[in-house]
Design a protein around this motif. Structure first.
Motif, PDB file in Angstrom:
ATOM      1  N   ALA A   9       0.844  -1.209   0.000  1.00 18.24           N
ATOM      2  CA  ALA A   9       0.000   0.000   0.000  1.00 18.24           C
ATOM      3  C   ALA A   9       0.873   1.251   0.000  1.00 18.24           C
ATOM      4  O   ALA A   9       0.609   2.210  -0.742  1.00 18.24           O
ATOM      5  N   THR A  10       1.938   1.230   0.798  1.00 16.75           N
ATOM      6  CA  THR A  10       2.828   2.403   0.865  1.00 16.75           C
ATOM      7  C   THR A  10       3.523   2.629  -0.474  1.00 16.75           C
ATOM      8  O   THR A  10       3.615   3.763  -0.955  1.00 16.75           O
ATOM      9  N   CYS A  11       4.018   1.545  -1.086  1.00 18.42           N
ATOM     10  CA  CYS A  11       4.708   1.696  -2.378  1.00 18.42           C
ATOM     11  C   CYS A  11       3.761   2.271  -3.425  1.00 18.42           C
ATOM     12  O   CYS A  11       4.140   3.148  -4.206  1.00 18.42           O
ATOM     13  N   VAL A  12       2.510   1.786  -3.441  1.00 13.07           N
ATOM     14  CA  VAL A  12       1.556   2.287  -4.432  1.00 13.07           C
ATOM     15  C   VAL A  12       1.227   3.746  -4.123  1.00 13.07           C
ATOM     16  O   VAL A  12       1.278   4.614  -4.999  1.00 13.07           O
ATOM     17  N   GLU A  13       0.940   4.028  -2.868  1.00 12.32           N
ATOM     18  CA  GLU A  13       0.584   5.403  -2.481  1.00 12.32           C
ATOM     19  C   GLU A  13       1.709   6.385  -2.832  1.00 12.32           C
ATOM     20  O   GLU A  13       1.479   7.461  -3.362  1.00 12.32           O
ATOM     21  N   LYS A  14       2.957   5.962  -2.542  1.00 11.29           N
ATOM     22  CA  LYS A  14       4.089   6.879  -2.757  1.00 11.29           C
ATOM     23  C   LYS A  14       4.625   6.814  -4.187  1.00 11.29           C
ATOM     24  O   LYS A  14       5.508   7.579  -4.556  1.00 11.29           O
ATOM     25  N   GLY A  15       4.180   5.810  -4.958  1.00 11.58           N
ATOM     26  CA  GLY A  15       4.686   5.656  -6.326  1.00 11.58           C
ATOM     27  C   GLY A  15       6.083   5.090  -6.372  1.00 11.58           C
ATOM     28  O   GLY A  15       6.872   5.407  -7.257  1.00 11.58           O
ATOM     29  N   LYS A  16       6.394   4.188  -5.432  1.00 12.47           N
ATOM     30  CA  LYS A  16       7.719   3.562  -5.406  1.00 12.47           C
ATOM     31  C   LYS A  16       7.646   2.269  -6.239  1.00 12.47           C
ATOM     32  O   LYS A  16       7.169   1.234  -5.763  1.00 12.47           O
ATOM     33  N   PRO A  24       9.921   8.012  -4.720  1.00 13.42           N
ATOM     34  CA  PRO A  24      10.124   9.330  -4.146  1.00 13.42           C
ATOM     35  C   PRO A  24      11.482   9.389  -3.461  1.00 13.42           C
ATOM     36  O   PRO A  24      11.967   8.356  -2.957  1.00 13.42           O
ATOM     37  N   PRO A  25      12.115  10.569  -3.440  1.00 17.68           N
ATOM     38  CA  PRO A  25      13.483  10.671  -2.931  1.00 17.68           C
ATOM     39  C   PRO A  25      13.647  10.084  -1.538  1.00 17.68           C
ATOM     40  O   PRO A  25      14.672   9.464  -1.242  1.00 17.68           O
ATOM     41  N   GLU A  26      12.616  10.224  -0.677  1.00 16.20           N
ATOM     42  CA  GLU A  26      12.776   9.723   0.702  1.00 16.20           C
ATOM     43  C   GLU A  26      12.799   8.189   0.770  1.00 16.20           C
ATOM     44  O   GLU A  26      13.122   7.616   1.804  1.00 16.20           O
ATOM     45  N   MET A  27      12.466   7.506  -0.351  1.00 16.64           N
ATOM     46  CA  MET A  27      12.510   6.039  -0.345  1.00 16.64           C
ATOM     47  C   MET A  27      13.645   5.518  -1.241  1.00 16.64           C
ATOM     48  O   MET A  27      13.691   4.327  -1.562  1.00 16.64           O
ATOM     49  N   ALA A  28      14.555   6.395  -1.652  1.00 21.98           N
ATOM     50  CA  ALA A  28      15.659   5.980  -2.540  1.00 21.98           C
ATOM     51  C   ALA A  28      16.426   4.824  -1.919  1.00 21.98           C
ATOM     52  O   ALA A  28      16.690   4.809  -0.722  1.00 21.98           O
ATOM     53  N   GLU A  80       1.918   3.262 -11.980  1.00 26.94           N
ATOM     54  CA  GLU A  80       3.079   2.456 -12.400  1.00 26.94           C
ATOM     55  C   GLU A  80       3.435   1.430 -11.327  1.00 26.94           C
ATOM     56  O   GLU A  80       3.787   0.288 -11.624  1.00 26.94           O
ATOM     57  N   ALA A  81       3.348   1.852 -10.074  1.00 23.65           N
ATOM     58  CA  ALA A  81       3.692   0.931  -8.980  1.00 23.65           C
ATOM     59  C   ALA A  81       2.696  -0.222  -8.924  1.00 23.65           C
ATOM     60  O   ALA A  81       3.069  -1.387  -8.755  1.00 23.65           O
TER      61      ALA A  81
END
Ligand code: B1M
Length: 221
Positions: A9-16, A24-28, A80-81
């Protein structure tokens, strides 16, 4: 399992999308939807649980967009995620049936570019033993009518995600039913409802892919 659902859910929400994706940069440098879905399936998580995570993430980003905390590029990355997760689900949804039960023509209606729901419905219907002819997004009524000629006896499915494109859906349904009253037409998508189905004269409204397969199975010619 709840932990995996939350991670997806977090990856989809954040687009990771994946580990190499810089957004997103904070999940690099962290695993993305791609790696987490692959690992989770290897570990025995069900496809349904992964889908639950995707839907949760989409719900959150949809709400953020509505409340102007997120913008169109965020929706694109979320899409995309989720697509990265769906790629891993495909083999699990294949039916293994050799003989196909029938043909299902599907498209997102004119003016509408949303395709994730349509793709998910396509995948599950294919997994249910049908040949799927996917006309893509922004499909004009004429294209549905051409497909009808090309695939006699097919079912037709229309998807719409926008209140503004629902009327185009209605126009397509009416044209299909005028050209071929016996063709079974299914509709679906977030703003669609049973009362809308009744108004436009489609045969079936399905809130999800599972109900759509059940309808097809019950109405095979
Ligand atoms: Co858009 N978008 N979007 N968007 N987008 C929504 C739909 C929105 C609700 C967001 C919001 O405001 N909260 C809102 C619509 C508001 C409304 O009309 N009432 C909206 C808007 C406004 C827009 C734009 C106008 C934004 C803009 O440009 N200002 C624009 C329109 C572009 C266009 O189409 N002309 C736009 C663009 C986009 C992206 C392209 C960036 C992207 C889509 C990318 C893609 O699809 N490849 C996008 C996204 C991702 C969303 C949200 C966040 C997620 C949609 C999604 O994929 N959900 C969405 C908000 C939300 O839904 N929470 C939103 C996951 C998917 C699996 O669910 O599609 O509902 P869904 O499918 C379900 C069921 O509905 C059903 O089964 C599926 C599985 O359960 N189903 C069927 C669907 N089709 C079916 C067919 C069937 C049977 C069942 O039988 C044939």
């Amino acid at each position: 399992m709840q932990e995996i659902i939350e991670k997806i859910a977090t990856c989809v929400e954040k687009g990771k999308i994946s580990r190499t994706c810089p957004f997103p940069p904070e999940m690099a440098g962290q695993d993305g939807a791609d790696e987490i879905a692959a690992e989770a399936l290897k570990g025995g998580i069900t496809p349904d649980a992964l889908l639950e995570g995707c839907m949760l993430g989409m719900e959150r980003i949809g709400k953020d967009f509505e409340e102007e905390r997120a913008y169109v590029p965020n929706l694109v990355m979320a899409a995309e995620a989720m697509t990265a997760v769906m790629k891993h689900l495909k083999p699990f949804l294949e039916s293994g049936e050799v003989k196909q039960k029938g043909t299902f023509v599907i498209g997102t209606v004119a003016g509408d570019l949303h395709d994730i729901g349509k793709n998910l419905v396509s995948m599950i219907i294919e997994g249910g033993g049908y040949k799927v002819v996917d006309l893509g997004v922004d499909v004009a009524t004429e294209k549905f009518l051409d497909a009808l000629k090309e695939h006699p006896g097919c079912f037709i499915g229309l998807s719409a995600l926008l209140t503004t494109t629902m009327e185009n859906m209605g126009d397509s349904v009416k044209a299909i039913k005028t050209a071929s009253p016996e063709t079974r037409v299914l509709i679906g998508g977030a703003p669609v409802s049973e009362s809308f189905r009744d108004r436009v004269g489609a045969d079936f409204y399905s809130p999800n892919a599972q109900h759509a397969v059940k309808f097809l199975n019950e109405h095979l010619p």
